[in-house]
Scaffold this motif. Structure first.
Motif, PDB file in Angstrom:
ATOM      1  N   PHE A  16       1.183  -1.480  -0.244  1.00 18.19           N
ATOM      2  CA  PHE A  16      -0.558   0.133   0.012  1.00 18.19           C
ATOM      3  C   PHE A  16       1.478   1.386   0.379  1.00 18.19           C
ATOM      4  CE2 PHE A  16       0.575  -1.132   4.552  1.00 18.19           C
ATOM      5  CZ  PHE A  16       1.215  -0.039   5.481  1.00 18.19           C
ATOM      6  N   ILE A  17       0.448   2.638  -0.515  1.00 19.38           N
ATOM      7  CA  ILE A  17       0.989   3.744  -0.317  1.00 19.38           C
ATOM      8  C   ILE A  17       0.152   4.483   0.807  1.00 19.38           C
ATOM      9  CG2 ILE A  17       1.744   5.846  -1.749  1.00 19.38           C
ATOM     10  CD1 ILE A  17       1.078   3.599  -4.203  1.00 19.38           C
ATOM     11  N   VAL A  18       1.054   5.027   1.673  1.00 21.96           N
ATOM     12  CA  VAL A  18       0.846   5.935   2.543  1.00 21.96           C
ATOM     13  C   VAL A  18       0.843   7.717   2.001  1.00 21.96           C
ATOM     14  CG1 VAL A  18       0.958   6.814   5.010  1.00 21.96           C
ATOM     15  CG2 VAL A  18       0.514   3.815   4.768  1.00 21.96           C
ATOM     16  N   ALA A  19       0.235   8.501   2.262  1.00 16.63           N
ATOM     17  CA  ALA A  19       0.337  10.122   2.329  1.00 16.63           C
ATOM     18  C   ALA A  19      -0.010  10.895   3.103  1.00 16.63           C
ATOM     19  CB  ALA A  19      -0.869   9.934   0.685  1.00 16.63           C
ATOM     20  N   ILE A  20       0.412  11.835   3.601  1.00 15.52           N
ATOM     21  CA  ILE A  20      -0.125  12.458   5.021  1.00 15.52           C
ATOM     22  C   ILE A  20       0.208  14.547   4.196  1.00 15.52           C
ATOM     23  CG2 ILE A  20       0.265  13.641   7.345  1.00 15.52           C
ATOM     24  CD1 ILE A  20       1.871  11.265   7.824  1.00 15.52           C
ATOM     25  N   GLU A  21      -1.355  14.794   5.172  1.00 20.01           N
ATOM     26  CA  GLU A  21      -1.532  16.124   4.380  1.00 20.01           C
ATOM     27  C   GLU A  21      -1.789  17.265   5.100  1.00 20.01           C
ATOM     28  OE1 GLU A  21      -4.757  19.215   1.886  1.00 20.01           O
ATOM     29  OE2 GLU A  21      -5.518  17.159   2.153  1.00 20.01           O
ATOM     30  N   LEU A  22      -1.195  17.935   5.259  1.00 17.07           N
ATOM     31  CA  LEU A  22      -0.711  19.220   6.618  1.00 17.07           C
ATOM     32  C   LEU A  22      -1.484  20.150   6.181  1.00 17.07           C
ATOM     33  CD1 LEU A  22       1.532  17.244   6.661  1.00 17.07           C
ATOM     34  CD2 LEU A  22       2.281  19.328   8.231  1.00 17.07           C
ATOM     35  N   GLY A  23      -2.917  19.514   6.519  1.00 14.69           N
ATOM     36  CA  GLY A  23      -4.029  21.149   5.799  1.00 14.69           C
ATOM     37  C   GLY A  23      -4.048  22.386   7.300  1.00 14.69           C
ATOM     38  N   MET A  45     -12.844  18.470  -0.598  1.00 18.65           N
ATOM     39  CA  MET A  45     -12.648  18.482   0.234  1.00 18.65           C
ATOM     40  C   MET A  45     -11.348  17.168   0.789  1.00 18.65           C
ATOM     41  SD  MET A  45     -15.695  19.512   2.911  1.00 18.65           S
ATOM     42  CE  MET A  45     -14.791  20.239   4.331  1.00 18.65           C
ATOM     43  N   MET A  46     -11.648  16.526  -0.424  1.00 21.67           N
ATOM     44  CA  MET A  46     -10.673  15.224  -0.300  1.00 21.67           C
ATOM     45  C   MET A  46     -10.135  15.088  -1.320  1.00 21.67           C
ATOM     46  SD  MET A  46     -11.082  13.655   2.852  1.00 21.67           S
ATOM     47  CE  MET A  46     -10.602  12.629   2.902  1.00 21.67           C
ATOM     48  N   ASN A  47      -9.366  15.539  -2.467  1.00 21.00           N
ATOM     49  CA  ASN A  47      -9.287  15.786  -4.003  1.00 21.00           C
ATOM     50  C   ASN A  47      -7.228  16.194  -3.381  1.00 21.00           C
ATOM     51  OD1 ASN A  47     -11.459  15.482  -4.935  1.00 21.00           O
ATOM     52  ND2 ASN A  47     -11.893  17.774  -5.543  1.00 21.00           N
ATOM     53  N   THR A  48      -7.066  16.983  -2.715  1.00 19.46           N
ATOM     54  CA  THR A  48      -5.840  16.755  -2.383  1.00 19.46           C
ATOM     55  C   THR A  48      -5.108  15.809  -2.093  1.00 19.46           C
ATOM     56  OG1 THR A  48      -5.710  19.780  -2.261  1.00 19.46           O
ATOM     57  CG2 THR A  48      -3.824  18.294  -1.370  1.00 19.46           C
ATOM     58  N   ILE A  49      -5.891  15.290  -1.016  1.00 16.43           N
ATOM     59  CA  ILE A  49      -4.715  13.801  -0.435  1.00 16.43           C
ATOM     60  C   ILE A  49      -5.019  12.904  -1.353  1.00 16.43           C
ATOM     61  CG2 ILE A  49      -7.363  13.403   0.902  1.00 16.43           C
ATOM     62  CD1 ILE A  49      -3.609  12.898   2.377  1.00 16.43           C
ATOM     63  N   ILE A  50      -6.215  12.381  -2.236  1.00 17.55           N
ATOM     64  CA  ILE A  50      -6.039  11.479  -3.100  1.00 17.55           C
ATOM     65  C   ILE A  50      -5.309  12.050  -4.108  1.00 17.55           C
ATOM     66  CG2 ILE A  50      -7.627  10.590  -4.468  1.00 17.55           C
ATOM     67  CD1 ILE A  50      -9.892  11.060  -2.982  1.00 17.55           C
ATOM     68  N   GLY A  51      -4.569  12.815  -4.281  1.00 17.06           N
ATOM     69  CA  GLY A  51      -4.091  13.655  -5.252  1.00 17.06           C
ATOM     70  C   GLY A  51      -2.509  12.735  -5.212  1.00 17.06           C
ATOM     71  N   LEU A  52      -2.778  12.439  -3.734  1.00 19.32           N
ATOM     72  CA  LEU A  52      -0.874  12.513  -3.375  1.00 19.32           C
ATOM     73  C   LEU A  52      -0.920  11.538  -2.776  1.00 19.32           C
ATOM     74  CD1 LEU A  52      -0.677  15.042   0.057  1.00 19.32           C
ATOM     75  CD2 LEU A  52       0.877  15.195  -1.743  1.00 19.32           C
ATOM     76  N   LEU A  53      -2.214  10.738  -3.421  1.00 17.77           N
ATOM     77  CA  LEU A  53      -1.815   9.190  -2.821  1.00 17.77           C
ATOM     78  C   LEU A  53      -1.479   8.674  -4.463  1.00 17.77           C
ATOM     79  CD1 LEU A  53      -2.298   6.620  -1.483  1.00 17.77           C
ATOM     80  CD2 LEU A  53      -5.051   6.679  -1.797  1.00 17.77           C
ATOM     81  N   ALA A  54      -2.502   9.559  -4.825  1.00 14.48           N
ATOM     82  CA  ALA A  54      -1.737   9.261  -6.819  1.00 14.48           C
ATOM     83  C   ALA A  54      -0.659   9.245  -7.056  1.00 14.48           C
ATOM     84  CB  ALA A  54      -3.624   9.727  -7.505  1.00 14.48           C
ATOM     85  N   ARG A  55      -0.004  10.439  -6.414  1.00 14.53           N
ATOM     86  CA  ARG A  55       1.255  10.484  -6.486  1.00 14.53           C
ATOM     87  C   ARG A  55       2.712   9.315  -6.590  1.00 14.53           C
ATOM     88  NH1 ARG A  55       3.775  15.336  -8.186  1.00 14.53           N
ATOM     89  NH2 ARG A  55       5.466  14.122  -9.451  1.00 14.53           N
ATOM     90  N   GLY A  56       2.060   8.878  -5.439  1.00 11.01           N
ATOM     91  CA  GLY A  56       2.916   8.110  -4.961  1.00 11.01           C
ATOM     92  C   GLY A  56       2.894   6.279  -5.750  1.00 11.01           C
ATOM     93  N   ASP A  57       4.227   6.012  -5.438  1.00 10.69           N
ATOM     94  CA  ASP A  57       5.059   4.766  -6.680  1.00 10.69           C
ATOM     95  C   ASP A  57       6.061   3.906  -5.824  1.00 10.69           C
ATOM     96  OD1 ASP A  57       6.826   6.636  -6.431  1.00 10.69           O
ATOM     97  OD2 ASP A  57       7.092   6.303  -8.797  1.00 10.69           O
ATOM     98  N   MET A  58       5.604   4.262  -4.182  1.00 11.31           N
ATOM     99  CA  MET A  58       7.188   2.968  -3.292  1.00 11.31           C
ATOM    100  C   MET A  58       6.523   2.857  -2.449  1.00 11.31           C
ATOM    101  SD  MET A  58      10.084   4.772  -3.412  1.00 11.31           S
ATOM    102  CE  MET A  58       9.962   6.456  -2.232  1.00 11.31           C
ATOM    103  N   ASN A  59       6.277   0.974  -2.133  1.00 12.32           N
ATOM    104  CA  ASN A  59       5.590   0.125  -1.273  1.00 12.32           C
ATOM    105  C   ASN A  59       5.452   0.864  -0.040  1.00 12.32           C
ATOM    106  OD1 ASN A  59       4.210  -1.695  -0.097  1.00 12.32           O
ATOM    107  ND2 ASN A  59       5.759  -3.119  -0.131  1.00 12.32           N
TER     108      ASN A  59
END
Length: 490
Positions: free
Chosen positions: A6-13, A365-379
Motif C-alpha cells: 500500500f501507499i501512505v500519504a499525509i496532508e497538513l491542511g 474536500m478530499m481531492n488533495t490527499i487523494i492526489g498525493l496518494l495517486a502520486r506515490g509509487d513506492m510500497n
C-alpha cells in the motif's frame, strides 16, 4: 490480515492533518484502505506549522491509527507541502556561448543548476518549473541541438519561507517518520483534477480551503503561476460569528443559508433568518455580509492571474475544495472574472473506491490527499504487526530511518519542475555536491591560469627557453675550454 502492499500519504491542511493509505491498480484506479484525521488547530495555521512538538504528536497519532487499521508497520510516507507561504517567482538565467555553438543537454542542466542556486532572503526554493528557453529571438521548449551564441532560460521558482520548510522537516524527524517523497500539494491536486485539455488550452485552478485559497494557472501544459492567499471559508464563518454567536453556530448558518450570489429579486422584504430561539437577523444583512467576503476572496484570487494570461484561459476556471460547495459559487466567479466556462471538480479524475464517508461525499474536500496518494509509487508497507502484541508499544520507533536512507543521490536538474520537493537531507547533499564541484572548477581554473602564466613567461625575452639555451651554451663553452687543460695534465 495485514495489508502487504500500500501507499501512505499525509496532508497538513489548514485545520487538520489527514493520513490516507491505499492501493493503485494498473489502470490508475485507487482503492482506499484507511483514512485518519487529527485536529491541528492548536499547531498549524493556514497550513503552516507553528508548534513543532504538537504537530509531531499529531503525526505520531496519524501513524498509530493507520498501523492499527492496516495491521502493518509503515516504512515511509508521502507528504504534501502547501500553506500560506507558498508562492511563485519568475527568474531568467542567460548564458553567452561561442559563435556557432550547438546547444547540448549539459548547457541546459547548467542553466537549471544556476537557477536552483538563486538566493532569496528568508525563502527556500521548493521546486522550479521550466517555462521555456529563448534561443535567438525564438522561444523553445527543447532547445537541444539548435545552433546559437546565446541561450536564455525562463523559470518559475516555487518558494516558501525557510522557517516553514525547516519546521516541516523537523516535525517528521521528531516523529521518526521516514519521508518517501515530498510533493507540492497544489501540483499534486492539479494533476488529479485537471484534464490535459484544460492545462493545454489554459486554465485557472482555485482550491477554496478553510483558511487559504490556492490559485494555480496553467497554459500549454506548463504551470505559469502559483500562490496561496490567506483567505478562506473560515473568514466567512468569522464574519457571521460577529453577529454574536459561537463559531460552530456560524458554521451551521453558513452551510444552511449562505450563497455566494443572491439575486435581488430573491430577497423578500422584511424576511429574517433565525440565529437561535430568541434572535433573528435580517436576510438582506446576512446576504450582504456573506457576499462581501466571498467577493473579496474571488477578487483576490483573480488578481493573482498574470495579465498576459487573462485572455488565454480557454480551459476556463476549475473550482475545488470545501468552498466550491457554496450555493451559486460559479455565478459569483463569472460576475467578477467575466469567464463563463467554470467547472466544479467535486472529485479526482481517477476512479476511487472507498468506505470512507468523506471520500464518498465527493465534495472536493478530499481531492488533495487523494492526489498525493495517486502520486506515490513506492510500497510503504512494513512488516506485519503481531496481533498478540501491544500495537502501541512501538510508538515513537522509527519507520525505516530517515529520508537520506531512501534517496541516496540528489535528483538531477532534469527531474525538477514535477512538484517534487527535496527534503532537507537531500538539499544538504546537493549543496555539498555543488560546493565540491565549485571547488574542483576553481582548482582547475587555478591550474589553467598557472599554466598560461608559465607559458607567457617562457615566451618573454630572457624567458625560460632563452635562459636554458644560454646555460647550455655556457656549459658547452666551459667544457671546450677545459679539454686542452686536461690533455696537458696527461
Amino acid at each position: 490480515m495485514a495489508a502487504k502492499d500500500f501507499i501512505v500519504a499525509i496532508e497538513l491542511g489548514s485545520s487538520k492533518i489527514t493520513g490516507i493509505a491505499g492501493k493503485k491498480s494498473m489502470d490508475g484506479s485507487i482503492q482506499v484502505l484507511a483514512v485518519v484525521r487529527e485536529d491541528a488547530t492548536s499547531c498549524i495555521r493556514k497550513g503552516v506549522v507553528y508548534n513543532i512538538d504538537k504537530t509531531s504528536a499529531c503525526l505520531t497519532n496519524i501513524i498509530k491509527k493507520l498501523k492499527t487499521s492496516l495491521k502493518s508497520e509503515i516504512s515511509q510516507v508521502y507528504v504534501g507541502v502547501g500553506g500560506q507561504s507558498i508562492r511563485s517567482m519568475r527568474n531568467v538565467i542567460v548564458k553567452t556561448l561561442p559563435d556557432d555553438t550547438i546547444i547540448a543537454q549539459d548547457m541546459i542542466n547548467e542553466l537549471m543548476d544556476n537557477n536552483r542556486s538563486m538566493s532569496y532572503p528568508d525563502l527556500e526554493i521548493l521546486d522550479a518549473a521550466t517555462q521555456e528557453y529563448k534561443v535567438g529571438t525564438q522561444y523553445q521548449i527543447d532547445p537541444v541541438g539548435i545552433q546559437s551564441n546565446k541561450i536564455e532560460g525562463n523559470f518559475l521558482n516555487i518558494l516558501c519561507r525557510k522557517s516553514f520548510y525547516r519546521n516541516l522537516n523537523k516535525c517528521f524527524e521528531n516523529a521518526k517518520i521516514a519521508i518517501a517523497e515530498m510533493y507540492l500539494a497544489p501540483i499534486a491536486l492539479a494533476q488529479s483534477v485537471l484534464t490535459e485539455a484544460e492545462k493545454r488550452s489554459g486554465c485557472m485552478l482555485v482550491d477554496l480551503g478553510a483558511d487559504t485559497t490556492t490559485v494555480s494557472v496553467y497554459y500549454k501544459n506548463i504551470l505559469r503561476h502559483l500562490v496561496v492567499i490567506p483567505l478562506g471559508g473560515n473568514n466567512i464563518t468569522k464574519d457571521i460569528a460577529s453577529l454574536q454567536m459561537e463559531d460552530s453556530e456560524a458554521e451551521e448558518m453558513k452551510i444552511k443559508y449562505a450563497s455566494a450570489y443572491t439575486d435581488s429579486t430573491e430577497i423578500e422584504p422584511d424576511k429574517t433568518i433565525a440565529i437561535d430561539a430568541e434572535r433573528n437577523i435580517d436576510m438582506q444583512t446576512f446576504v450582504d455580509l456573506v457576499e462581501a467576503r466571498v467577493n473579496e476572496i474571488i477578487q483576490n484570487a483573480w488578481l493573482q492571474v498574470p495579465q498576459e494570461y487573462n485572455d488565454k484561459l480557454l480551459g476556463g476556471i476549475i473550482l475545488t475544495g470545501g468552498g466550491s460547495n457554496m450555493k451559486n459559487i460559479k455565478k459569483a466567479f463569472t460576475n467578477i472574472t467575466n469567464i463563463q466556462k467554470i467547472r466544479i471538480a467535486n472529485t479526482v479524475t481517477q476512479n476511487v473506491t472507498s468506505t470512507d464517508k468523506d471520500i464518498n461525499a465527493r465534495n472536493g474536500m478530499m481531492n488533495t490527499i487523494i492526489g498525493l496518494l495517486a502520486r506515490g509509487d513506492m510500497n510503504c508497507a512494513g512488516s506485519a504487526i503481531n496481533p498478540n502484541a501491544d500495537l502501541f508499544s512501538g510508538a515513537g520507533a522509527p519507520t525505516s530511518g530517515n529520508t537520506g536512507d531512501i534517496h541516496n543521490k540528489p535528483r538531477k536538474p532534469g527531474e525538477m519542475g514535477t512538484g517534487v520537493v527535496m527534503t532537507e537531507a537531500e538539499k544538504q547533499r546537493a549543496e555539498e555536491e555543488r560546493r565540491r564541484k565549485a571547488e574542483a572548477e576553481a582548482e582547475a581554473l587555478r591550474i589553467r591560469e598557472e599554466e598560461e602564466r608559465r607559458r607567457a613567461e617562457e615566451q618573454k625575452p630572457g624567458g625560460f627557453f632563452k635562459r636554458t639555451a644560454a646555460s647550455l651554451k655556457n656549459f658547452a663553452s666551459k667544457l671546450v675550454a677545459e679539454e686542452p687543460e686536461e690533455e696537458d695534465k696527461r
